[in-house]
Design a protein around this motif. Structure first.
Motif, short mmCIF file in Angstrom:
data_model
loop_
_atom_site.label_atom_id
_atom_site.label_comp_id
_atom_site.label_asym_id
_atom_site.label_seq_id
_atom_site.Cartn_x
_atom_site.Cartn_y
_atom_site.Cartn_z
N VAL A 157 2.49 -7.89 -11.01
CA VAL A 157 2.10 -6.47 -11.14
C VAL A 157 2.08 -5.81 -9.77
CG1 VAL A 157 0.17 -4.95 -11.73
CG2 VAL A 157 0.81 -6.78 -13.28
N ALA A 158 1.48 -6.49 -8.79
CA ALA A 158 1.38 -5.90 -7.45
C ALA A 158 2.77 -5.76 -6.82
CB ALA A 158 0.47 -6.75 -6.58
N GLU A 193 8.67 -0.76 -6.72
CA GLU A 193 8.94 0.52 -7.39
C GLU A 193 8.65 1.68 -6.43
OE1 GLU A 193 6.61 2.93 -10.59
OE2 GLU A 193 6.93 0.86 -11.25
N ARG A 194 7.51 1.58 -5.75
CA ARG A 194 7.15 2.68 -4.84
C ARG A 194 8.08 2.71 -3.63
NH1 ARG A 194 1.13 4.13 -6.18
NH2 ARG A 194 1.40 3.62 -8.36
N ALA A 195 8.41 1.51 -3.14
CA ALA A 195 9.27 1.47 -1.95
C ALA A 195 10.65 2.05 -2.28
CB ALA A 195 9.40 0.04 -1.46
N GLU A 239 2.78 9.70 -1.43
CA GLU A 239 2.91 10.95 -0.68
C GLU A 239 4.36 11.23 -0.28
OE1 GLU A 239 0.42 11.10 2.80
OE2 GLU A 239 -1.34 10.80 1.53
N ARG A 240 5.12 10.15 -0.02
CA ARG A 240 6.48 10.36 0.48
C ARG A 240 7.54 10.09 -0.59
NH1 ARG A 240 6.68 8.70 6.68
NH2 ARG A 240 8.48 10.05 6.48
N ALA A 241 7.10 10.11 -1.84
CA ALA A 241 8.04 9.84 -2.93
C ALA A 241 9.02 11.02 -3.08
CB ALA A 241 7.27 9.64 -4.22
N ILE A 242 10.20 10.70 -3.57
CA ILE A 242 11.17 11.75 -3.89
C ILE A 242 10.54 12.61 -4.99
CG2 ILE A 242 13.46 12.20 -4.87
CD1 ILE A 242 14.29 9.46 -3.68
N GLN A 280 12.50 -12.50 -0.82
CA GLN A 280 12.04 -11.62 -1.89
C GLN A 280 13.10 -10.61 -2.28
OE1 GLN A 280 8.53 -9.86 -0.41
NE2 GLN A 280 7.44 -11.79 -0.28
N PRO A 281 12.95 -10.05 -3.46
CA PRO A 281 13.90 -9.01 -3.83
C PRO A 281 13.85 -7.89 -2.80
CG PRO A 281 12.39 -9.48 -5.65
CD PRO A 281 11.93 -10.26 -4.48
#
Ligand SMILES: Nc1ncnc2c1ncn2[C@@H]1O[C@H](COP(=O)(O)OP(=O)(O)OP(=O)(O)O)[C@@H](O)[C@H]1O
Length: 741
Positions: A144-145, A151-153, A373-376, A455-456
């Motif tokens: 989950v983490a 996803e956020r990155a 905050e910096r998401a598209i 890691q992915p």
């Protein structure tokens, strides 16, 4: 005091000084926690304990609420079982030690013995339930983490990925998911130790008030020893691991294919080997120092424990002699003190570990917030269905620039790629050298924390490096070099303001045409197309799609329309099929669409030559993997863009790796794509290929200097004509004949 100084002074071997000009330092996010961990008192850790436990619980509930409830209930049950068991022991001892004959005494003690057996059985069942539920929870929590992290990155603006501070947070936070997983186990053990300590302390207080201080006295030495050694190891990690890493860098160089030819022809092998040995010896010396200190601390702790045990037994004896304590109570007290001591010992260590993991989970939570905050931005105005032109109006754009490195850190370097990425795979994270159930004996089991390379999303490439930064740690495909090879970084002098990459540019891109962008290196061509694709937004000015400002448009819809073959397009370590179809991963992967795209790019021969056709894995470092040449990759890149079927095709230097014949062919293909109504924005230095463009924009130092058809520009005699004639002259100029004799 002496010891502290000894550990914090880095030992820089002569080899390291020679090869790296000083200590080799990677800039890794987790370094931030070295001080936090070392300076925090145990009391402060205790104060933070409730917060850490509740954060674990939150994570656990998010991952699997049922399993979380089972763990909690089982651990609480085990604590109660322990208290009941101690009371039953006391009862049984009391009955066994007083009474007439042994048979009656045994009979009287029987119920208490039965209770003890039943309680042990229940405790064993509860333990099994807790182990099972924890085992189920841990991987789920990590997943989950990690999913949230990835996803956020993946959803932040490109500018964030290229921002050093954000990237550093991204690096630090990569350990957070693993730490979240570890926190579950540590939290379980902390809860268990707390409950059993409370049970033992409660029973002891009931038996005799003097027994509680004895419990603490007996436990303190081993807890102190374990903590001291853990901290010493952690502190030392920051001293010697950098040097060990330098040694690993050398061993990587000795075996990597890229360095192999020079190692053989120039005989670099023995030179590197000599320095490898010297650096390894430095690390070994540090290990020896640690072992010496651990042995000394262990001895001191053992002596202290011995004295405390003696004092405990003397006190118990005195109480017995004075008749203030019954023999049965003394027996129970010995058992309770032993159980309690073990629980306290575990508690100290596990809280220590929990705290360390909590620091990394904290980073993950900070990343979640920063990434949000910096998401598209989601949503926005729709773009016109069939726009006629895209217009850049007074567009100015500068790349964010990094601060120059602090004095004395000139040797601080990033692993490959110019951005901090991951530590080399072979170097354990300090928390990776995890102590499971460490005791004063210094025994421990270690577990190596995987690094991002495993890691992915490993080895994220960012395309260009920040202004003035020269990345040397990439292999030709742009991937970070194996082993996290550091990239030498050179930076702009402090205080110098960089020129904008695009400076007040006003131009029009008529859609459905071939538009060429021309200019010398660094003139801003790539930046312009990145703005066009919505990867950056202008600092000043607007990009208008038939009057709709792209800054207000729905960014996802904008991206839908763009197909891009960047200079350093991604060479995915997947099959050829996926390497093409990834151009539009949301579309069903049909053979027909694949074949058409491959034909449009002229990549049929490339695919035909692959050992397993489209199913060939394009990554030589995997078994069965195959590597393509630069030119072959370029064709697959174009096929990928064709597969995307975006209305605007951006091609940045499509022929850089192609031979003359292939180059001609690729331009033919690109022209054909434009013939189908697609807009082609072409960046190239080969001006002969620009002849077929409908419009050419010439950039110089970020400014638009000329625009027109190729013929207009040639006759104008400006920058374009000058560059053109320079290239043409290379073919016509006569090579001076060698002087006779
Ligand atoms: N990601 C980045 N971060 C910081 N500066 C950058 C970045 N990408 C490019 N630059 C800088 O912006 C300026 C314009 O670069 P750009 O790549 O747009 O030029 P270009 O005309 O495409 O060059 P080339 O012909 O070499 O590909 C250069 O000074 C470059 O160093």
């Amino acid at each position: 005091m002496r010891e502290k100084r000894e550990a914090s002074e880095p030992v820089v071997s002569a080899s390291e000084r020679l090869l790296f000009g000083g200590p080799l330092r990677y800039d890794m996010g987790w370094n931030q926690h070295a001080d936090a961990f070392l300076t925090l008192s145990f009391r402060a850790m205790l104060t933070r304990l409730p917060g850490m436990l509740s954060s674990s619980l939150r994570l656990a509930r998010q991952a699997d609420a049922r399993a979380a409830r089972v763990v909690l209930a089982a651990e609480a049950g085990r604590g109660v079982a322990q208290a009941v068991s101690l009371l039953a022991v006391n009862n049984a001892l009391g009955r066994l030690l007083t009474g007439p004959g042994i048979e009656q005494r045994l009979r009287a003690a029987a119920p208490a013995l039965v209770v003890m057996a039943a309680v042990s059985l229940v405790a064993a069942l509860l333990r099994a339930a807790s182990v099972y539920a924890t085992g189920r929870l841990e991987p789920k929590v990590e997943r989950v983490a990690t999913e949230l992290y990835l996803e956020r990155a993946a959803n932040v603006e490109l500018a964030a990925i290229e921002d050093h501070a954000f990237h550093k947070l991204l690096d630090t936070a990569q350990y957070g998911a693993r730490s979240a997983r570890h926190m579950i186990g540590y939290s379980t053990r902390v809860i268990n130790a707390m409950i059993s300590l409370a049970a033992a302390a409660g029973v002891l207080t009931v038996l005799h008030p003097a027994l509680l201080p004895l419990l603490v006295t007996m436990t303190l030495p081993s807890a102190w020893s374990a903590l001291t050694n853990a901290r010493r190891r952690y502190e030392s990690f920051h001293t010697w691991v950098q040097h060990a890493r330098a040694g690993q860098l050398i061993s990587g160089l000795l075996t990597e294919p890229a360095a192999a030819p020079e190692i053989r022809v120039h005989g670099v092998g023995p030179f590197l080997l000599r320095h490898f040995r010297s650096m390894s010896e430095t690390a070994e010396a540090e290990q020896a120092r640690l072992s010496r200190l651990a042995a000394r601390t262990g001895l001191i702790a053992a002596a202290w424990t011995g004295l405390a045990t003696l004092a405990t037994y003397a006190t118990l004896g005195a109480l017995l002699l004075a008749g203030t304590m019954a023999l049965a109570v003394a027996g129970t007290a010995v058992i309770a003190i032993r159980t309690g001591a073990a629980s306290l010992d575990t508690l100290v260590l596990e809280i220590n570990q929990l705290h360390e993991e909590a620091l990394f989970v904290g980073d993950l939570q900070r990343l979640y917030a920063a990434a949000a905050e910096r998401a598209i931005p989601a949503g926005g105005e729709p773009l016109p269905e069939d726009p006629k032109e895209i217009r850049f109006e007074n567009v100015t754009f500068s790349y964010p620039h990094d601060e120059p490195p602090a004095e004395g850190h000139q040797a601080e370097q990033h692993p490959a790629g110019g951005h901090a990425t991951a530590p080399p795979a072979t170097v354990p994270h300090p928390a990776g050298e995890r102590t499971t159930g460490e005791r004063a004996t210094g025994e421990r089991t270690t577990e190596v924390r995987p690094t991002r390379e495993h890691q992915p999303g490993a080895g994220r490439g960012t395309g260009k490096e920040p202004a003035g930064v020269e990345a040397t740690g990439k292999d030709p495909s742009g991937r970070p070099a194996a082993g996290g090879r550091p990239a030498a970084t050179t930076r702009r002098p402090a205080g110098a303001t960089p020129r904008p990459a695009l400076d007040d540019v006003t131009l029009t891109l008529p859609l459905g045409r071939i538009i060429a962008l021309v200019g010398e290196n660094g003139s801003g061509k790539t930046t312009l197309v990145k703005l066009l694709a919505g990867l950056y937004t202008p600092d000043r000015g607007r990009i208008l799609w038939d009057g709709v400002d792209a800054a207000r448009a729905d960014r996802r819809l904008l991206a839908e329309r763009i197909a891009m073959v960047a200079q350093d397009f991604k060479r995915w370590p997947f099959t050829a099929r996926v390497n093409v179809a990834v151009g539009r991963s949301t579309a069903p992967m049909t053979e027909e669409r694949l074949a058409t795209s491959i034909a449009e790019a002229g990549a049929e021969d490339v695919v035909a030559d692959l050992p397993r056709g489209l199913d060939t894995l394009l990554a030589r470092n995997f078994s069965g993997g195959h590597e393509l040449s630069g030119g072959q990759w370029q064709r697959l890149g174009i096929a990928r863009a064709a597969y995307r079927r975006g209305s605007i095709l951006i091609v940045d230097e499509p022929t850089a790796a192609l031979d003359a014949r292939a180059e001609l062919e690729v331009f033919e293909k690109i022209r054909a794509l434009a013939g189908g109504g697609q807009t082609v924005v072409l960046i190239t230095h080969r001006l002969a290929s620009v002849r077929h463009a409908d419009l050419v924009h010439v950039l110089e130092h970020g400014r638009l200097v000329e625009s027109g058809t190729p013929d207009e520009l040639l006759s104008r005699g400006g920058v374009y004509a000058e560059l053109y004639s320079l290239q043409a002259r290379q073919f016509t100029a006569r090579v001076p004949a060698p002087e006779p004799g």
